[in-house]
Design an enzyme around this catalytic site. Structure first.
Site, PDB file in Angstrom:
ATOM      1  N   LYS A  13       0.840  -1.215   0.000  1.00 52.48           N
ATOM      2  CA  LYS A  13       0.000   0.000   0.000  1.00 52.48           C
ATOM      3  C   LYS A  13       0.873   1.264   0.000  1.00 52.48           C
ATOM      4  CE  LYS A  13      -2.059  -1.148   3.918  1.00 52.48           C
ATOM      5  NZ  LYS A  13      -1.376  -2.420   4.210  1.00 52.48           N
ATOM      6  N   ARG A  88      -9.773   0.746   9.073  1.00 49.95           N
ATOM      7  CA  ARG A  88      -9.305  -0.620   9.308  1.00 49.95           C
ATOM      8  C   ARG A  88     -10.299  -1.424  10.133  1.00 49.95           C
ATOM      9  NH1 ARG A  88      -3.424   0.225   9.026  1.00 49.95           N
ATOM     10  NH2 ARG A  88      -2.498  -1.791   9.386  1.00 49.95           N
ATOM     11  N   ARG A 122      11.591  -6.153   4.472  1.00 54.41           N
ATOM     12  CA  ARG A 122      11.370  -4.694   4.379  1.00 54.41           C
ATOM     13  C   ARG A 122      12.376  -3.932   5.241  1.00 54.41           C
ATOM     14  NH1 ARG A 122       5.656  -2.091   5.428  1.00 54.41           N
ATOM     15  NH2 ARG A 122       5.877  -3.174   7.419  1.00 54.41           N
ATOM     16  N   ARG A 155      11.388  -1.990  10.888  1.00 54.67           N
ATOM     17  CA  ARG A 155      10.283  -1.595  11.781  1.00 54.67           C
ATOM     18  C   ARG A 155      10.115  -2.591  12.933  1.00 54.67           C
ATOM     19  NH1 ARG A 155       5.126   0.000   8.042  1.00 54.67           N
ATOM     20  NH2 ARG A 155       4.086  -1.181   9.682  1.00 54.67           N
ATOM     21  N   ARG A 166      -0.538  -9.073  13.274  1.00 54.25           N
ATOM     22  CA  ARG A 166      -1.127  -8.109  12.332  1.00 54.25           C
ATOM     23  C   ARG A 166      -1.991  -8.824  11.292  1.00 54.25           C
ATOM     24  NH1 ARG A 166       4.185  -5.590  10.523  1.00 54.25           N
ATOM     25  NH2 ARG A 166       3.012  -4.372   9.009  1.00 54.25           N
TER      26      ARG A 166
HETATM   27  P1  AP5 Z   1       4.824  -1.697   1.818  1.00 49.34           P
HETATM   28  O1  AP5 Z   1       4.506  -0.787   0.693  1.00 49.34           O
HETATM   29  O2  AP5 Z   1       5.633  -1.190   2.955  1.00 49.34           O
HETATM   30  O3  AP5 Z   1       3.481  -2.428   2.313  1.00 49.34           O
HETATM   31  P2  AP5 Z   1       2.254  -1.854   3.144  1.00 49.34           P
HETATM   32  O4  AP5 Z   1       1.025  -2.463   2.559  1.00 49.34           O
HETATM   33  O5  AP5 Z   1       2.327  -0.371   3.232  1.00 49.34           O
HETATM   34  O6  AP5 Z   1       2.541  -2.572   4.522  1.00 49.34           O
HETATM   35  P3  AP5 Z   1       2.466  -1.992   6.025  1.00 49.34           P
HETATM   36  O7  AP5 Z   1       3.182  -3.000   6.876  1.00 49.34           O
HETATM   37  O8  AP5 Z   1       2.927  -0.582   6.072  1.00 49.34           O
HETATM   38  O9  AP5 Z   1       0.970  -2.094   6.292  1.00 49.34           O
HETATM   39  P4  AP5 Z   1       0.294  -2.105   7.652  1.00 49.34           P
HETATM   40  O10 AP5 Z   1      -1.109  -1.894   7.248  1.00 49.34           O
HETATM   41  O11 AP5 Z   1       0.539  -3.321   8.452  1.00 49.34           O
HETATM   42  O12 AP5 Z   1       1.047  -0.958   8.476  1.00 49.34           O
HETATM   43  P5  AP5 Z   1       0.658   0.538   8.797  1.00 49.34           P
HETATM   44  O13 AP5 Z   1       1.873   1.351   8.750  1.00 49.34           O
HETATM   45  O14 AP5 Z   1      -0.539   0.963   8.038  1.00 49.34           O
HETATM   46  O15 AP5 Z   1       5.574  -2.975   1.191  1.00 49.34           O
HETATM   47  C1  AP5 Z   1       6.074  -4.009   2.017  1.00 49.34           C
HETATM   48  C2  AP5 Z   1       7.438  -4.489   1.495  1.00 49.34           C
HETATM   49  O16 AP5 Z   1       7.262  -5.100   0.228  1.00 49.34           O
HETATM   50  C3  AP5 Z   1       8.468  -3.366   1.274  1.00 49.34           C
HETATM   51  O17 AP5 Z   1       9.721  -3.883   1.613  1.00 49.34           O
HETATM   52  C4  AP5 Z   1       8.384  -3.067  -0.240  1.00 49.34           C
HETATM   53  O18 AP5 Z   1       9.620  -2.608  -0.750  1.00 49.34           O
HETATM   54  C5  AP5 Z   1       8.006  -4.421  -0.792  1.00 49.34           C
HETATM   55  N1  AP5 Z   1       7.109  -4.345  -1.940  1.00 49.34           N
HETATM   56  C6  AP5 Z   1       6.024  -3.534  -2.074  1.00 49.34           C
HETATM   57  N2  AP5 Z   1       5.405  -3.768  -3.246  1.00 49.34           N
HETATM   58  C7  AP5 Z   1       6.110  -4.769  -3.845  1.00 49.34           C
HETATM   59  C8  AP5 Z   1       5.975  -5.474  -5.090  1.00 49.34           C
HETATM   60  N3  AP5 Z   1       4.959  -5.194  -5.950  1.00 49.34           N
HETATM   61  N4  AP5 Z   1       6.859  -6.438  -5.377  1.00 49.34           N
HETATM   62  C9  AP5 Z   1       7.871  -6.735  -4.517  1.00 49.34           C
HETATM   63  N5  AP5 Z   1       8.072  -6.108  -3.353  1.00 49.34           N
HETATM   64  C10 AP5 Z   1       7.201  -5.143  -3.017  1.00 49.34           C
HETATM   65  O19 AP5 Z   1       0.182   0.395  10.327  1.00 49.34           O
HETATM   66  C11 AP5 Z   1       1.118   0.075  11.341  1.00 49.34           C
HETATM   67  C12 AP5 Z   1       0.375  -0.046  12.668  1.00 49.34           C
HETATM   68  O20 AP5 Z   1      -0.200   1.226  13.035  1.00 49.34           O
HETATM   69  C13 AP5 Z   1      -0.804  -1.023  12.680  1.00 49.34           C
HETATM   70  O21 AP5 Z   1      -0.404  -2.361  12.906  1.00 49.34           O
HETATM   71  C14 AP5 Z   1      -1.632  -0.454  13.842  1.00 49.34           C
HETATM   72  O22 AP5 Z   1      -1.072  -0.807  15.089  1.00 49.34           O
HETATM   73  C15 AP5 Z   1      -1.459   1.061  13.671  1.00 49.34           C
HETATM   74  N6  AP5 Z   1      -2.514   1.604  12.807  1.00 49.34           N
HETATM   75  C16 AP5 Z   1      -2.356   2.147  11.576  1.00 49.34           C
HETATM   76  N7  AP5 Z   1      -3.533   2.528  11.058  1.00 49.34           N
HETATM   77  C17 AP5 Z   1      -4.466   2.213  11.989  1.00 49.34           C
HETATM   78  C18 AP5 Z   1      -5.874   2.323  12.036  1.00 49.34           C
HETATM   79  N8  AP5 Z   1      -6.578   2.822  10.994  1.00 49.34           N
HETATM   80  N9  AP5 Z   1      -6.511   1.888  13.144  1.00 49.34           N
HETATM   81  C19 AP5 Z   1      -5.839   1.385  14.200  1.00 49.34           C
HETATM   82  N10 AP5 Z   1      -4.493   1.222  14.222  1.00 49.34           N
HETATM   83  C20 AP5 Z   1      -3.814   1.642  13.118  1.00 49.34           C
HETATM   84 MG    MG Z   2       2.663   1.001   4.818  1.00 48.10          MG
END
Ligand code: AP5
Ligand code: MG
Length: 209
Positions: A13, A88, A122, A155, A166
């Site tokens: 994402k 979410r 990552r 991270r 997660r």
């Molecule tokens: P990346 O682009 O980093 O993936 P992502 O989908 O952004 O993954 P996240 O881990 O950031 O998602 P998340 O939803 O768990 O975390 P968030 O920060 O929102 O890609 C991943 C890896 O793959 C990278 O190394 C990239 O280079 C590689 N890659 C990407 N695309 C690729 C491709 N096509 N081919 C090959 N490699 C590829 O949330 C973190 C925490 O915050 C949550 O767990 C929660 O505790 C809290 N939080 C956030 N939002 C909320 C909410 N709305 N409500 C409650 N808690 C929340």
């Molecule tokens: Mg992300």
């Protein structure tokens, strides 16, 4: 255009959002990135959410909804946005629809195996938040960000136990949003398995941009 990026952890994402902002000229609003900045700054919010995030659980709905409501009220988000990682939960989605109506929801379709491979490798820039991967998207120097020269780190919530948690939380609380938005007729499925360039192309086709 007002977009929501919906998908499991590690689906790509944040990576696609970084590419899509240049295309759509709207801000990328990631609740996870906002929380990580707050943790780095050791603000009241950061101190409150650190343990919850490191354990792979969700921050409570009231705190998250208020944060997004304030962010979407800012001038740069009036013409559109990419909301990455929000909503979410069903209560977050219901709250959002009361203060902003998304045009489309992009559902990142990807199996668990690919998610584990992506999160396992990552690396992230501590300064600008750019995502790298030790196999799929290597920085020139493994410790230094290509974009800004910041320090590259792993991270805290990419530890194996936190990733499993997660994924569990995603299935129980976030996956039901797929049907929620499909029923509203605004869900678009994007195959998130291919390379980043191909995912960008799939996204452009699906949105007609
Ligand atoms: P990346 O682009 O980093 O993936 P992502 O989908 O952004 O993954 P996240 O881990 O950031 O998602 P998340 O939803 O768990 O975390 P968030 O920060 O929102 O890609 C991943 C890896 O793959 C990278 O190394 C990239 O280079 C590689 N890659 C990407 N695309 C690729 C491709 N096509 N081919 C090959 N490699 C590829 O949330 C973190 C925490 O915050 C949550 O767990 C929660 O505790 C809290 N939080 C956030 N939002 C909320 C909410 N709305 N409500 C409650 N808690 C929340
Ligand atoms: Mg992300």
């Amino acid at each position: 255009m007002k977009l929501i990026f919906l998908g499991p952890p590690g689906a790509g994402k944040g990576t696609l959002a970084a590419r899509a902002v240049a295309l759509l000229k709207v801000p990328h609003i990631s609740t996870g990135a906002i929380f990580r900045s707050a943790i780095a700054a050791q603000s009241t919010l950061g101190l409150k959410v650190k343990a919850v995030i490191d354990a792979g659980k969700l921050v409570d709905d009231a705190v998250t909804i208020e944060l997004v409501k304030e962010r979407l009220a800012q001038a740069d988000a009036q013409a559109g946005y990419i909301l990455d990682g929000f909503p979410r939960t069903i209560p977050q989605a219901e709250a959002l629809s009361a203060f902003s109506a998304a045009d489309k929801v992009v559902n990142f379709d990807i199996p668990d195996g690919a998610v584990l491979e992506r999160l396992g490798g990552r690396r992230v820039c501590r300064n600008c938040g750019v995502n790298y991967h030790i196999v799929f998207n290597k920085p020139k120097n493994e410790k230094v960000c290509d974009a800004c020269g910041g320090e590259i780190y792993t991270r805290d919530d990419d530890r194996e136990e936190a990733v499993q948690k997660r994924l569990e939380v995603y299935r129980a609380q976030t996956a039901p949003l797929i049907d929620f938005y499909r029923q509203k007729g605004i869900l678009i499925d994007v195959d998130a398995r291919p390379s980043v360039d191909e995912v960008v192309e799939n996204f452009k086709k699906a949105l007609g941009v």
